[in-house]
Design an enzyme around this catalytic site. Structure first.
Site, PDB file in Angstrom:
ATOM      1  N   PRO A  39     -19.727  15.754 -62.900  1.00 51.12           N
ATOM      2  CG  PRO A  39     -17.497  15.848 -64.056  1.00 51.12           C
ATOM      3  CD  PRO A  39     -18.188  15.446 -62.804  1.00 51.12           C
ATOM      4  CG  ASN A  40     -20.382  17.974 -68.197  1.00 47.89           C
ATOM      5  OD1 ASN A  40     -20.738  19.202 -68.190  1.00 47.89           O
ATOM      6  ND2 ASN A  40     -19.121  17.447 -68.512  1.00 47.89           N
TER       7      ASN A  40
ATOM      8  NE  ARG B 179     -22.478  14.763 -70.951  1.00 48.05           N
ATOM      9  CZ  ARG B 179     -21.861  13.881 -70.210  1.00 48.05           C
ATOM     10  NH1 ARG B 179     -22.172  13.339 -69.177  1.00 48.05           N
ATOM     11  NH2 ARG B 179     -20.335  13.786 -70.642  1.00 48.05           N
TER      12      ARG B 179
ATOM     13  CE1 TYR C   7     -22.938   9.552 -70.915  1.00 47.47           C
ATOM     14  CE2 TYR C   7     -22.985  11.212 -72.395  1.00 47.47           C
ATOM     15  CZ  TYR C   7     -22.096  10.380 -71.521  1.00 47.47           C
ATOM     16  OH  TYR C   7     -20.759  10.647 -71.716  1.00 47.47           O
TER      17      TYR C   7
ATOM     18  CG  ASN D  38     -21.372   8.375 -63.981  1.00 45.18           C
ATOM     19  OD1 ASN D  38     -20.280   8.711 -64.169  1.00 45.18           O
ATOM     20  ND2 ASN D  38     -22.506   8.145 -64.762  1.00 45.18           N
TER      21      ASN D  38
ATOM     22  CB  ALA E   1     -14.775  13.857 -67.607  1.00 43.97           C
TER      23      ALA E   1
ATOM     24  CD  GLU F 201     -15.201   3.208 -62.351  1.00 48.06           C
ATOM     25  OE1 GLU F 201     -14.257   2.509 -61.606  1.00 48.06           O
ATOM     26  OE2 GLU F 201     -14.821   3.481 -63.478  1.00 48.06           O
TER      27      GLU F 201
ATOM     28  CG  HIS G 148     -18.674   4.568 -66.024  1.00 51.92           C
ATOM     29  ND1 HIS G 148     -18.267   5.948 -66.018  1.00 51.92           N
ATOM     30  CD2 HIS G 148     -17.700   3.849 -65.554  1.00 51.92           C
ATOM     31  CE1 HIS G 148     -17.267   6.008 -65.303  1.00 51.92           C
ATOM     32  NE2 HIS G 148     -16.675   4.790 -64.953  1.00 51.92           N
TER      33      HIS G 148
ATOM     34  NE  ARG H 213     -18.661   7.512 -75.032  1.00 45.81           N
ATOM     35  CZ  ARG H 213     -18.719   8.493 -74.125  1.00 45.81           C
ATOM     36  NH1 ARG H 213     -19.257   8.219 -72.971  1.00 45.81           N
ATOM     37  NH2 ARG H 213     -18.905   9.748 -74.462  1.00 45.81           N
TER      38      ARG H 213
HETATM   39  C1  DQA Z   1     -19.737   8.531 -68.181  1.00 47.00           C
HETATM   40  C2  DQA Z   1     -18.458   8.080 -68.982  1.00 47.00           C
HETATM   41  C3  DQA Z   1     -17.516   9.368 -68.983  1.00 47.00           C
HETATM   42  O1  DQA Z   1     -16.308   8.776 -69.494  1.00 47.00           O
HETATM   43  C4  DQA Z   1     -17.833  10.532 -69.264  1.00 47.00           C
HETATM   44  O2  DQA Z   1     -16.978  11.738 -69.102  1.00 47.00           O
HETATM   45  C5  DQA Z   1     -19.316  11.040 -68.618  1.00 47.00           C
HETATM   46  C6  DQA Z   1     -20.165   9.841 -68.224  1.00 47.00           C
HETATM   47  C7  DQA Z   1     -20.889   7.528 -68.239  1.00 47.00           C
HETATM   48  O3  DQA Z   1     -21.876   7.604 -67.417  1.00 47.00           O
HETATM   49  O4  DQA Z   1     -20.727   6.801 -69.294  1.00 47.00           O
HETATM   50  O5  DQA Z   1     -19.571  11.978 -68.113  1.00 47.00           O
HETATM   51  O6  DQA Z   1     -19.279   8.325 -66.756  1.00 47.00           O
END
Ligand code: DQA
Length: 143
Positions: free
Chosen positions: A13-14, A21, A26, A75, A78, A99, A101, A108
């Site tokens: 998501p997002n 964003r 990011y 990735n 959230a 995994e 990020h 954070r």
């Molecule tokens: C994320 C870190 C997560 O906490 C966050 O909700 C994201 C992006 C990252 O790529 O740093 O959407 O996975």
């Protein structure tokens, strides 16, 4: 015959809004432009890409590729911090999942310090911006 390895980059998501964003966290690059760079960097790999804001669609995608692909760079956004269902989907498939990020989640909010999926993944890469995906693919190729 096509002997290329197949790796899926799977974004949750997002992450469709990368480049727009929170660029301070990011970055300014879109995933589309970074994907072109990724594909150039790994000419020996078929780098597939899928993004969804919907938890079940991410799970469906893991099931779809999980018995034929050579690996997944995931990735989960959230959902990393909330999803037992994604943890279970990773456990259910054969393909190794890394995994990923973009940000260093440990710098954070504390609610980002817990991942429900790490235990199901072969490893974790985070904090290197979009380069985290590249490092994840390198790690998958080195398994
Ligand atoms: C994320 C870190 C997560 O906490 C966050 O909700 C994201 C992006 C990252 O790529 O740093 O959407 O996975």
């Amino acid at each position: 015959m096509n002997n290329k390895k197949r790796i899926l980059v799977l974004n949750g998501p997002n992450l469709n809004l990368l480049g727009k964003r929170e660029p301070g966290i990011y970055g300014n690059d879109s995933m589309e432009s970074f994907l072109a760079h990724l594909r150039e960097s790994f000419p020996e790999v078929e780098v597939e890409y899928y993004q969804s804001n919907v938890e079940g669609e991410l799970i469906n995608k893991l099931h779809e590729v999980g018995f034929t692909y050579d690996g997944v760079a995931l990735n989960a956004g959230a959902y990393t911090h909330t999803s037992v269902a994604i943890h279970d989907a990773i456990k259910a498939i054969e393909a190794p999942v890394v995994e990923v990020h973009i940000s260093n989640v440990y710098q954070r909010e504390t609610y980002r310090h817990t991942s429900l999926i790490t235990g199901a993944c072969v490893g974790v890469i985070g904090g290197f911006g979009l380069n985290s995906y590249k490092l994840a693919i390198e790690a998958l190729l080195a398994l």
